[in-house]
Every structure is written in structure tokens, then in C-alpha cells.
Design a protein around this motif. Structure first.
Motif, PDB file in Angstrom:
ATOM      1  N   ALA A 147     -26.099 -18.294 -47.857  1.00  0.00           N
ATOM      2  CA  ALA A 147     -24.977 -18.962 -48.317  1.00  0.00           C
ATOM      3  C   ALA A 147     -24.982 -20.199 -49.047  1.00  0.00           C
ATOM      4  O   ALA A 147     -25.561 -21.123 -48.512  1.00  0.00           O
ATOM      5  N   GLY A 148     -24.107 -20.538 -50.141  1.00  0.00           N
ATOM      6  CA  GLY A 148     -24.043 -21.486 -50.797  1.00  0.00           C
ATOM      7  C   GLY A 148     -24.962 -21.610 -52.104  1.00  0.00           C
ATOM      8  O   GLY A 148     -24.971 -22.437 -52.772  1.00  0.00           O
ATOM      9  N   GLN A 149     -26.058 -20.707 -52.230  1.00  0.00           N
ATOM     10  CA  GLN A 149     -27.066 -20.737 -53.002  1.00  0.00           C
ATOM     11  C   GLN A 149     -26.663 -20.290 -54.357  1.00  0.00           C
ATOM     12  O   GLN A 149     -25.612 -19.280 -54.327  1.00  0.00           O
ATOM     13  N   HIS A 150     -27.349 -20.623 -55.379  1.00  0.00           N
ATOM     14  CA  HIS A 150     -26.861 -20.176 -56.735  1.00  0.00           C
ATOM     15  C   HIS A 150     -27.891 -18.831 -57.123  1.00  0.00           C
ATOM     16  O   HIS A 150     -29.115 -19.175 -57.054  1.00  0.00           O
ATOM     17  N   GLY A 170     -21.384 -11.370 -51.847  1.00  0.00           N
ATOM     18  CA  GLY A 170     -20.961 -10.781 -50.341  1.00  0.00           C
ATOM     19  C   GLY A 170     -21.868 -11.633 -49.266  1.00  0.00           C
ATOM     20  O   GLY A 170     -21.252 -11.851 -48.067  1.00  0.00           O
ATOM     21  N   LEU A 171     -22.712 -12.185 -49.523  1.00  0.00           N
ATOM     22  CA  LEU A 171     -23.757 -12.920 -48.664  1.00  0.00           C
ATOM     23  C   LEU A 171     -23.253 -14.489 -48.809  1.00  0.00           C
ATOM     24  O   LEU A 171     -23.966 -15.119 -48.342  1.00  0.00           O
ATOM     25  N   GLY A 172     -22.495 -15.000 -49.680  1.00  0.00           N
ATOM     26  CA  GLY A 172     -21.835 -16.293 -49.835  1.00  0.00           C
ATOM     27  C   GLY A 172     -22.312 -16.948 -51.304  1.00  0.00           C
ATOM     28  O   GLY A 172     -22.258 -18.191 -50.906  1.00  0.00           O
ATOM     29  N   ALA A 173     -23.229 -16.280 -51.928  1.00  0.00           N
ATOM     30  CA  ALA A 173     -23.946 -17.244 -52.739  1.00  0.00           C
ATOM     31  C   ALA A 173     -22.857 -17.230 -54.048  1.00  0.00           C
ATOM     32  O   ALA A 173     -21.930 -16.488 -54.423  1.00  0.00           O
ATOM     33  N   ARG A 174     -23.205 -18.131 -54.983  1.00  0.00           N
ATOM     34  CA  ARG A 174     -22.554 -18.395 -56.237  1.00  0.00           C
ATOM     35  C   ARG A 174     -23.229 -17.777 -57.045  1.00  0.00           C
ATOM     36  O   ARG A 174     -24.699 -17.641 -57.303  1.00  0.00           O
ATOM     37  N   VAL A 175     -22.705 -16.589 -57.921  1.00  0.00           N
ATOM     38  CA  VAL A 175     -23.306 -15.808 -58.690  1.00  0.00           C
ATOM     39  C   VAL A 175     -22.848 -15.897 -60.250  1.00  0.00           C
ATOM     40  O   VAL A 175     -22.029 -15.911 -60.704  1.00  0.00           O
ATOM     41  N   SER A 176     -24.236 -16.004 -60.948  1.00  0.00           N
ATOM     42  CA  SER A 176     -23.914 -16.027 -62.468  1.00  0.00           C
ATOM     43  C   SER A 176     -24.942 -14.649 -62.862  1.00  0.00           C
ATOM     44  O   SER A 176     -25.630 -14.077 -62.177  1.00  0.00           O
ATOM     45  N   VAL A 210     -30.946 -23.350 -60.441  1.00  0.00           N
ATOM     46  CA  VAL A 210     -30.804 -22.014 -59.801  1.00  0.00           C
ATOM     47  C   VAL A 210     -31.678 -21.663 -58.648  1.00  0.00           C
ATOM     48  O   VAL A 210     -33.013 -22.030 -58.873  1.00  0.00           O
ATOM     49  N   ASP A 211     -31.266 -21.345 -57.623  1.00  0.00           N
ATOM     50  CA  ASP A 211     -32.039 -21.182 -56.332  1.00  0.00           C
ATOM     51  C   ASP A 211     -32.910 -19.668 -56.465  1.00  0.00           C
ATOM     52  O   ASP A 211     -33.935 -19.715 -56.152  1.00  0.00           O
ATOM     53  N   VAL A 212     -32.239 -18.626 -56.926  1.00  0.00           N
ATOM     54  CA  VAL A 212     -32.885 -17.321 -57.023  1.00  0.00           C
ATOM     55  C   VAL A 212     -32.756 -16.980 -58.548  1.00  0.00           C
ATOM     56  O   VAL A 212     -31.063 -16.574 -58.676  1.00  0.00           O
ATOM     57  N   VAL A 213     -33.483 -16.104 -59.129  1.00  0.00           N
ATOM     58  CA  VAL A 213     -33.419 -15.380 -60.288  1.00  0.00           C
ATOM     59  C   VAL A 213     -33.753 -13.898 -59.786  1.00  0.00           C
ATOM     60  O   VAL A 213     -34.957 -13.634 -59.437  1.00  0.00           O
TER      61      VAL A 213
END
Length: 313
Positions: A147-150, A170-176, A210-213
């Protein structure tokens, strides 16, 4: 039973609606009366669709039945099966080296299915397994999303992207997400805070750290994605194996995977659906007799969500 089968390797032109032997469940398997099945655009090109091995080696196993996502009701159980029980509504992803669910019945291991989400009908449940499992495995299993990751979703309006956006939010991430301009409102409605028109804007100019692509596009899009990841980030892709040297140069990880059946993840997905945090997206629903035309449409038409086969009420 009635089924859609291909007797020769090829595309949708090989699919015929016909009578076929009803399968019998072996030890550890259940026979499911299929209510709905779902199509994947590229499945008729997969080598494992046509053989008994994941790498496509070995003899052909034609005739084959396509459509590896399903929702239905357990008709009978093979020896050694304690759960699910006969009469239980279930859904799941059938192993790719087995016959699919474009048929009135399918036999499959009990260990790969789960109770159907109670809040949706069989048509909507059948749209979930492959795409939602792909999203779950990308974000939870391979990216260990917190949660909180981008998260940047490359291809947010696509068949898998629809669920990656929803699940990440839904898991609390910021989504682009990247998408066509016409899909902006749709993808925002799925939970993306930022939608970038890939045809007119460079995503590198709009996102960073970004944390995850999650790469669902491949090619140049994948190559350009390394630059927006923060050190220690991860690029997860279902398209083509990433360049490990590029990953190392940017101080990040690159992961390629192929979705697998996962009973526990299906249970989690069903819970998210029933809690209103994940919704199946259907493009159209066709009768079993029109399965071939559905696969033809997958090759030509733009769509939002799954093309589902309604097998039985």
C-alpha cells in the motif's frame, strides 16, 4: 455433449461446433457442467494448446477444445476429491495443456478451481480467471506490492490491464496507466489516478519514481519503462522476457512470467469481487454455437473486457 473443437492446428477457421465424448473425471479431478467460458485472443497460437507439454513438444493432442477460463457447477467428483462437493458453483483456470471449457462439460483437477464469486453470475465469473490471476500474480506474487506504492500499468484498458488497475488500486497503491484517449474515463473509473494517452504523450514526461511497472505491451514501451522506475523497483511483464542487463544498469528487477492456475489466489479474487473492490468487465456474450465468430472478432475488433461464451443457464 456439445463442444467446439479444432481437429487441425490453426486459427478460428478450424473451430467446429459438434458432438464430442463427455469426459470422465480421473483421480483428484471433478467434472464440471460448464455454464460459461471465456476466450483469450492468442490461445490458438500457443504451442501448449495443441500438445501435452508446456513447451509444445511431443505429439499433437487434437482434437482440442479451447477456452481455458470457466464458471460452472460440479457434476461429479473423481476418487480422492473431498472438496468441492457436487452441486457447488465453481470457477477457475484450466491448465493450458488440457482441453478447455468451450463445451457442456470439462474435467479438471479439483486443486485448480475455487468457489465462484457469489455476487456475480456465471458469465461474469468466467471473465475473471486468466486475466485477474495474471494481475494478482504480477502484483502480489512477483512485485510484492505494498500500500502506498506507485504502479504504472502499460496498457491499462487491455484484457489484463483492466484487472491490474483495479487490483493495484484495491491494494492501496497509487495507479498510473497508459491507454488510448478514448479509454481515459474508463480506466479512471477502474481506479487509475492518472491516465496517459500513449499515442500523443510520452509517459516518461508524466511519471517518475515508480515502484512497479506492469508491462502488458512489450517492445519499445518495455525498453522505455526502465527509466521511470526508482532504484529497487521492479518491472513485471507477461509479454517478453526483459533485458536483465538493462535492469541491472538501472538498479531494478525485471520479471517475466506466464500465468498459472492458483486456487488460493482465486479465492482472494472472489472475495474482492464480492466486496465490490473488483468487477468483471465483459465486452460481449455469445452462445456456444457462435464460439468461432467470437475468436474471429478477437483478431480484428477493438473491445473492452472479455468475450464470454454462454454455455448453459
Amino acid at each position: 455433449m456439445h463442444a467446439v473443437r479444432a481437429h487441425t492446428r490453426g486459427g478460428p477457421e478450424q473451430l467446429v461446433y459438434e458432438e464430442a465424448p463427455r469426459p470422465e473425471p480421473g483421480p483428484g479431478e471433478v467434472l464440471v457442467a460448464v455454464k460459461a467460458a471465456s476466450m483469450t485472443p492468442t490461445e490458438l497460437t500457443w504451442p501448449q494448446t495443441w500438445t501435452h507439454s508446456s513447451d509444445g513438444s511431443g505429439p499433437e493432442r487434437t482434437p482440442i477444445i479451447p477456452s481455458h477460463e470457466f464458471s460452472g457447477v460440479v457434476a461429479t467428483c473423481g476418487t480422492g476429491v473431498e472438496s468441492p462437493a457436487e452441486g457447488e458453483a465453481v470457477y477457475g483456470l484450466i491448465p493450458f495443456t488440457s482441453d478447455g471449457a468451450a463445451a457442456e462439460y470439462v474435467a479438471l483437477p479439483a486443486a485448480v478451481l475455487a468457489a465462484k464469486p457469489a455476487s456475480v453470475d456465471h458469465d461474469h465469473a468466467a471473465a475473471l480467471p486468466l486475466a485477474a490471476l495474471s494481475a494478482w500474480q504480477a502484483l502480489v506474487d512477483h512485485a510484492d506490492l505494498q500500500a502506498g506504492q506507485h504502479v504504472l500499468v502499460q496498457g491499462g484498458a487491455g484484457g489484463v490491464g483492466i484487472y491490474v488497475v483495479q487490483l493495484a488500486a484495491g491494494l492501496g497503491a497509487r495507479v498510473s496507466a497508459t491507454a488510448a484517449a478514448a479509454d481515459r474515463e474508463f480506466v479512471e473509473g477502474l481506479g487509475a489516478e492518472q491516465v496517459i494517452d500513449y499515442a500523443h504523450d510520452r509517459f516518461e514526461d508524466h511519471v517518475r519514481d515508480v515502484d512497479v511497472v506492469v508491462d502488458l505491451v512489450g517492445g519499445a514501451t518495455q525498453s522505455r519503462s526502465w527509466s521511470v522506475l526508482k532504484p529497487g523497483g521492479v518491472l513485471v511483464t507477461l509479454v517478453t522476457p526483459p533485458d536483465e542487463q538493462e535492469a541491472a544498469r538501472h538498479g531494478v528487477r525485471g520479471v517475466y512470467f506466464i500465468v498459472e492456475p492458483d486456487q488460493n489466489a482465486l479465492r482472494s479474487i472472489a472475495e474482492l469481487v464480492d466486496n465490490g473492490r473488483l468487477r468483471p468487465v465483459l465486452d460481449r456474450v455469445l452462445p456456444l454455437t457462435e464460439t468461432r465468430s467470437g475468436y474471429e472478432a478477437l483478431e480484428t475488433a477493438k473491445r473492452r473486457g472479455k468475450v464470454v461464451i454462454h454455455v448453459a443457464d
